[in-house]
Every structure is written in C-alpha cells, then in structure tokens.
Design a protein around this motif. Structure first.
Motif, PDB file in Angstrom:
ATOM      1  N   SER A  56       0.815  -1.216   0.000  1.00  0.00           N
ATOM      2  CA  SER A  56       0.000   0.000   0.000  1.00  0.00           C
ATOM      3  C   SER A  56       0.853   1.273   0.000  1.00  0.00           C
ATOM      4  CB  SER A  56      -0.939   0.008   1.215  1.00  0.00           C
ATOM      5  OG  SER A  56      -0.178  -0.025   2.411  1.00  0.00           O
TER       6      SER A  56
ATOM      7  N   ARG B 106       5.238  -7.882  13.476  1.00  0.00           N
ATOM      8  CA  ARG B 106       4.897  -7.114  12.272  1.00  0.00           C
ATOM      9  C   ARG B 106       5.387  -5.680  12.413  1.00  0.00           C
ATOM     10  NH1 ARG B 106      -1.330  -7.386  12.004  1.00  0.00           N
ATOM     11  NH2 ARG B 106      -1.130  -6.954   9.776  1.00  0.00           N
TER      12      ARG B 106
ATOM     13  N   HIS C 133       1.307   2.155  12.799  1.00  0.00           N
ATOM     14  CA  HIS C 133       0.076   1.880  13.544  1.00  0.00           C
ATOM     15  C   HIS C 133      -1.166   2.012  12.671  1.00  0.00           C
ATOM     16  CE1 HIS C 133      -0.932   6.189  13.971  1.00  0.00           C
ATOM     17  NE2 HIS C 133       0.383   6.335  13.908  1.00  0.00           N
ATOM     18  N   ASP C 134      -1.121   2.932  11.667  1.00  0.00           N
ATOM     19  CA  ASP C 134      -2.314   3.084  10.834  1.00  0.00           C
ATOM     20  C   ASP C 134      -2.356   2.067   9.694  1.00  0.00           C
ATOM     21  OD1 ASP C 134      -0.281   4.167   9.393  1.00  0.00           O
ATOM     22  OD2 ASP C 134      -1.093   6.196   9.323  1.00  0.00           O
ATOM     23  N   GLU C 135      -1.364   1.202   9.651  1.00  0.00           N
ATOM     24  CA  GLU C 135      -1.393   0.108   8.672  1.00  0.00           C
ATOM     25  C   GLU C 135      -1.822  -1.221   9.313  1.00  0.00           C
ATOM     26  OE1 GLU C 135       2.173   1.635   5.651  1.00  0.00           O
ATOM     27  OE2 GLU C 135       2.681   0.365   7.342  1.00  0.00           O
ATOM     28  N   LEU C 136      -1.908  -1.225  10.644  1.00  0.00           N
ATOM     29  CA  LEU C 136      -2.362  -2.433  11.351  1.00  0.00           C
ATOM     30  C   LEU C 136      -3.873  -2.510  11.262  1.00  0.00           C
ATOM     31  CD1 LEU C 136      -0.297  -2.135  14.670  1.00  0.00           C
ATOM     32  CD2 LEU C 136       0.114  -3.786  12.859  1.00  0.00           C
ATOM     33  N   ASP C 137      -4.411  -3.610  10.722  1.00  0.00           N
ATOM     34  CA  ASP C 137      -5.873  -3.703  10.674  1.00  0.00           C
ATOM     35  C   ASP C 137      -6.358  -4.544  11.850  1.00  0.00           C
ATOM     36  OD1 ASP C 137      -5.154  -6.253   9.898  1.00  0.00           O
ATOM     37  OD2 ASP C 137      -5.300  -5.698   7.781  1.00  0.00           O
ATOM     38  N   GLY C 138      -7.684  -4.597  11.941  1.00  0.00           N
ATOM     39  CA  GLY C 138      -8.327  -5.282  13.053  1.00  0.00           C
ATOM     40  C   GLY C 138      -7.811  -6.690  13.284  1.00  0.00           C
TER      41      GLY C 138
ATOM     42  N   LYS D  92      -1.751  -7.311  18.125  1.00  0.00           N
ATOM     43  CA  LYS D  92      -1.786  -6.904  16.705  1.00  0.00           C
ATOM     44  C   LYS D  92      -0.394  -6.712  16.131  1.00  0.00           C
ATOM     45  CE  LYS D  92      -6.141  -4.314  16.389  1.00  0.00           C
ATOM     46  NZ  LYS D  92      -6.694  -3.003  16.059  1.00  0.00           N
TER      47      LYS D  92
ATOM     48  N   ARG E  87      -0.743   2.330  20.711  1.00  0.00           N
ATOM     49  CA  ARG E  87      -0.826   2.306  19.247  1.00  0.00           C
ATOM     50  C   ARG E  87      -0.408   0.953  18.668  1.00  0.00           C
ATOM     51  NH1 ARG E  87       2.806   7.319  17.553  1.00  0.00           N
ATOM     52  NH2 ARG E  87       1.588   7.566  15.663  1.00  0.00           N
ATOM     53  N   TYR E  88       0.454   0.280  19.363  1.00  0.00           N
ATOM     54  CA  TYR E  88       0.941  -1.023  18.881  1.00  0.00           C
ATOM     55  C   TYR E  88       0.660  -2.101  19.913  1.00  0.00           C
ATOM     56  CZ  TYR E  88       3.455   1.875  15.525  1.00  0.00           C
ATOM     57  OH  TYR E  88       3.756   2.771  14.541  1.00  0.00           O
TER      58      TYR E  88
END
Lengths: 121, 121, 121, 121
Positions: B62, C112, C116-121, C108, C103-104
C-alpha cells in the motif's frame, strides 16, 4: 550539459552508463538508494550548519564550491533511485505539483509556510 | 511532462511559478531549503524501512503509490535549492560525474561499493 | 562512564560543561540543533550503506570503530537539543513508550513492522 | 522516569522489554536501525522547518507537544541501535567528548562553530 538544454532522460543515461561501467547495479536496490539519498542530503545540510538567517549561506566561505557538488550527489542518487524504482521523475514532479496546487490553494497558502493540514478556513 | 522531453529548465520554471503564486520565495533561503531536502529524503526513506534485500521494496504494497510522490518532493525541493543557491544542476551533475570517474577508476571500482579512500591499489 | 551507572543528567552536565568552555551556546538554538541531529544521523547511516541483510554490518571492517563514534555524535547532539528545548529525555521516552503501547498492542503488532495506521483489526 | 535519576541501562531495559513483547528484534539489524534513526531525525527536523533565528521554535505553536515526542523517537531508535551494535552509549559519549576536546581546543574553538579542520592556528 546545462539546465536549459538537458533533459532528465539525458542525465539518466549519463548516470546509467557510469554505473554500468563499474557494475554497480547489483547494489542499487530501491532501499539502498533511498538510504543513499538521505546520506547525501545530510552532507548537503552539513554545509549550512550554524549559518544565520541574515548572513552568508553557507557561513564559511571555503565551503562554497562544495555546495554544487553535494547538490549534484543528491540528484545523481535520486536519479539512480528513479531508474531502479521505475519512476519517470518529470511526470512525478508534474503530478505532485498538481496535487499540491489543490492542497495549497493560492488564496489560503499565500505567504504562509504551513502544512496543508495546518491551514484553516 | 516526461523524462524524455523535459529539460531541467522547464521543471525549474514550473516550480518557480508555483512558488511565485504563493509568495513562498521569502522563506526559501538556501539553508531552509537544505533542511527541507533532508526532511523529504527522510520521508522517502521511511517507505523502505524494514524491507528485506530479497523482498518487495517497499515491504508494504500500500506504500507503493507514495514512492513516486516522495521522490518528486525530494526533486522539487532540490530544484528550489538550486534556484536559490544559483546552481545549474545539469552542469553540477556533469562535473561531479567527471570528478567521480577520476576517484573511482573502472578497474579499481568495478563491482565494489567502497568509498574512494577505501579503494587500495 | 558506562550505561549501567550513568544517568541522563550526568551526561547532560558533561556536555553542557564542554559547550560552556567553548561558548557554543550562542549557536545552539533548537532549530540549529535539530539540523545537527539530522546531519549526525546521516553520518551514522553512511557507515551502513551497501551492507547486506545477512552480511557484516557495516560491510567494511575498517568502518567498525567509527560506529560508536557516530552513535555518540547523534546522542550528544540530541542531548544538546533537549537542553535547549527544555525536554526531560527520560520522561519523554517513558511517555512515548506508553503511547506506543496503545498504538501497537501486543496482539496486533507481534512480529509485524507496520505503522500503527497500517495495522488492521 | 526523569533525567536526574534514570540511567541509560534503565532506559535500554525498558525499550528492550517493549520490543521483546512484540517480537520486533528480528527486524532490528544495525543497518535497519541506522535507517530508522535517520527517519526519526527527519521527523524532528520537520517541526523546525521555516522557523526564524529570532522567532519561536518551532514556528507553529501547535507543533509544540510533538517536539518531545520526536526527540524521544530519535532516542529510542538510537538506544535500539546501540543494543544491537553492542555499544555502551555512555562510554561512547565520554570517549567522543575526550576526542573532541583535543580536536576543538578551548583557545581555538571558543565562540567559533567551525569544523576542526577549518580551525587555523
């Protein structure tokens, strides 16, 4: 070569020939070249350390001739990066300026160096 | 615009017009722009963090579209720098490659990514 | 001095004394020191250029002794920055790790390296 | 935690625990962490773009709280780097200041921000 008559493609060709003669392509992954761009940018920045807003830039006269050299190093490394990442740089610049024109409309951005998300209504 | 037909002077003109419309020239000292080049280089580098030598670069798909954008930002800022520092970039690149050809002779430098002062006989 | 017994305050004091003896404080605005941190970070990074994931880091053995020196330069400059910007570094690190823990989250983020905004549910 | 009472070793332990919980050590080669230090230094520098020598730093008040956060990020990444590169940071700083004291003797360097090879007799 000069800015008036030289195309980006001509610069890329000159640089690619230089690398090919030295078989340096094997090291030129996008990641390695992105590292190198940062290193070269740091060397350019170093020349301006401890300069003053209103004074000579760079502050030390003897650093003068190195300014063009370090600017060239940043450009050479960035063109190497574009070669390996498959980027047409003129097109990328053109597209980015179009996007910036939307993010920084003339009436809001005039005379103000704020990030687009810091510009209010 | 594309690399094949676009000269450095045409890119500089496009960028200068963009700045003039926003009256940003007042902030564009060489020192400030050298800072900005480093900042933009860091944003490009960030996309390649934690990538692997043999894996996709950047590591996260992405991030792909942002690569050309960040490369463009480095180039735009560097061209702004050259404008303010009075540097003809094509000439500077040409001269630097000439100097590098002396520092990195083909027979010594082939296949080796050492700094010129690390190359021995 | 060693990491086991040395406090941040002791390092800051040692550095401040060094600067005071040379009357360098006049140049040490937060902005200038932020520039210097970037320059020093670039010098550290340069030592690792063209290294391989699985190979020695840095790639060239003779660069070894410079690694600790360049790391020290980044730290000295950053501590200078904190001095001038009024930042308690230990407190800032502690707070940032607390924020990062939110955030991390462990479940999750384990294994990886995504933002933090690339980690999905 | 605060600078007065916190040792470098305590900060390193806090950071190592954070990484271990997330199994991030696998990504933390010295080379990758040197990249990350540069990226974080760029984010700190960005906050000071377009500031003025005599004006507020950073120029935009709303950026204030981020300064300590970005300084912390540089420090966390540098301490990660030292962990992986086997560097005792307090010792490295102490040694570098000793070396700098020789390169920048008080009588020559007082009030002058020149590089050691730019200082004349």
């Amino acid at each position: 070569m000069n800015d008036e008559t030289t195309t980006i493609a001509q610069l890329r060709q000159r640089i690619t020939t230089f690398n090919d003669e030295r078989d340096w392509g094997q090291y030129h992954s996008p990641r390695n070249l992105a590292m190198a761009v940062s290193v070269e940018a740091g060397e350019l920045l170093e020349l301006f350390l401890w300069s003053a807003d209103g004074g000579p830039q760079p502050a030390v006269e003897s650093r003068g001739p190195r300014v063009a050299e370090e600017a060239a190093d940043v450009a050479i490394t960035l063109l190497n990066f574009c070669e390996r990442a498959g980027i047409d740089l003129a097109d990328a610049i053109d597209s980015k300026l179009d996007a910036n024109a939307v993010r920084y409309p003339v009436d809001k951005a005039r005379g103000r160096m704020l990030k687009h998300d810091e510009l209010d209504g």
